[in-house]
Motif scaffolding. Structure first.
Motif, PDB file in Angstrom:
ATOM      1  N   THR A   1      69.478  12.316  12.039  1.00 13.25           N
ATOM      2  CA  THR A   1      69.795  11.016  11.083  1.00 13.25           C
ATOM      3  C   THR A   1      68.424  10.203  10.813  1.00 13.25           C
ATOM      4  OG1 THR A   1      70.493  10.237  13.202  1.00 13.25           O
ATOM      5  CG2 THR A   1      72.138  11.237  11.877  1.00 13.25           C
TER       6      THR A   1
ATOM      7  N   CYS B   1      71.328   4.894  10.819  1.00 14.05           N
ATOM      8  CA  CYS B   1      72.540   6.110  11.296  1.00 14.05           C
ATOM      9  C   CYS B   1      72.422   7.892  10.052  1.00 14.05           C
ATOM     10  CB  CYS B   1      73.167   6.041  12.207  1.00 14.05           C
ATOM     11  SG  CYS B   1      73.138   5.568  13.865  1.00 14.05           S
TER      12      CYS B   1
ATOM     13  N   ALA C   1      67.739  11.536  16.407  1.00 15.68           N
ATOM     14  CA  ALA C   1      67.431   9.890  15.687  1.00 15.68           C
ATOM     15  C   ALA C   1      66.455   9.797  14.973  1.00 15.68           C
ATOM     16  CB  ALA C   1      68.436   8.812  15.797  1.00 15.68           C
TER      17      ALA C   1
END
Length: 181
Positions: free
Chosen positions: A29, A34, A176
């Protein structure tokens, strides 16, 4: 050990290596919002059940009679994230070695640029159970007090374990990364 074959596109990286079966899903992500990142390249590599990496000759723990892993590519693979940002690998649970807790190495590339290189750790209690139950880990049940909290590498991702049974371990992690909006 570093990743060295981005052309090795495959989801099953186990290559028949002995150890507890592991299914790991990793979602990539974008940091901040996100948003899932499709078409990101994720390279994954790890130690085998004895704590050795394929492709390298000079490793601690290679004893007499142990085949050298030079020229081999077991427990290494590359995938491209799907529309929901996921890659999935079938492998074995990694062993610990020389002051390190069990982990999977990974790097994520966007458009050919490396945006993160890190590791996935497993909950200590899962590693303890795997090491006490499965071969070849049982001979390494004394982890020499190397757990996630005292591993020398900081900033690793802790995965969620969804199943730890006689069938193996199923886990997932979300990574992330810094990426353009």
């Amino acid at each position: 050990p570093f990743y060295f074959d981005p052309q090795l596109l495959r989801s099953d990286i186990s290559d028949g290596m002995p150890g507890a079966p592991l299914e790991i899903a990793i979602q990539v992500t974008r940091a901040g919002d996100c948003a899932v990142l499709a078409n990101a390249r994720l390279d994954l590599w790890q130690a085998d059940g004895l704590g050795l990496y394929s492709g390298y000759e000079n490793q601690r723990g290679v004893g007499a009679g142990t085949p050298l892993p030079v020229g081999r590519t077991y427990l290494r693979g590359t995938q491209v994230t799907d529309a929901d940002g996921w890659v999935r690998f079938t492998t074995i649970y990694p062993s610990w070695y020389g002051g390190r807790t069990p982990h999977l190495h990974f790097k994520v590339l966007l458009g050919g640029d490396e945006v993160v290189a890190s590791q996935v750790f497993f909950p200590d209690e899962v590693s303890t159970e795997v090491f006490g139950t499965w071969d070849p880990y049982r001979r390494y049940a004394d982890r020499r007090t190397v757990f996630n909290a005292n591993d020398p590498i900081e900033g690793s991702v802790l995965c969620d374990v969804h199943d730890n049974s006689r069938a193996g371990v199923r886990a997932s992690a979300v990574v992330a990364v810094g990426a353009p909006a």
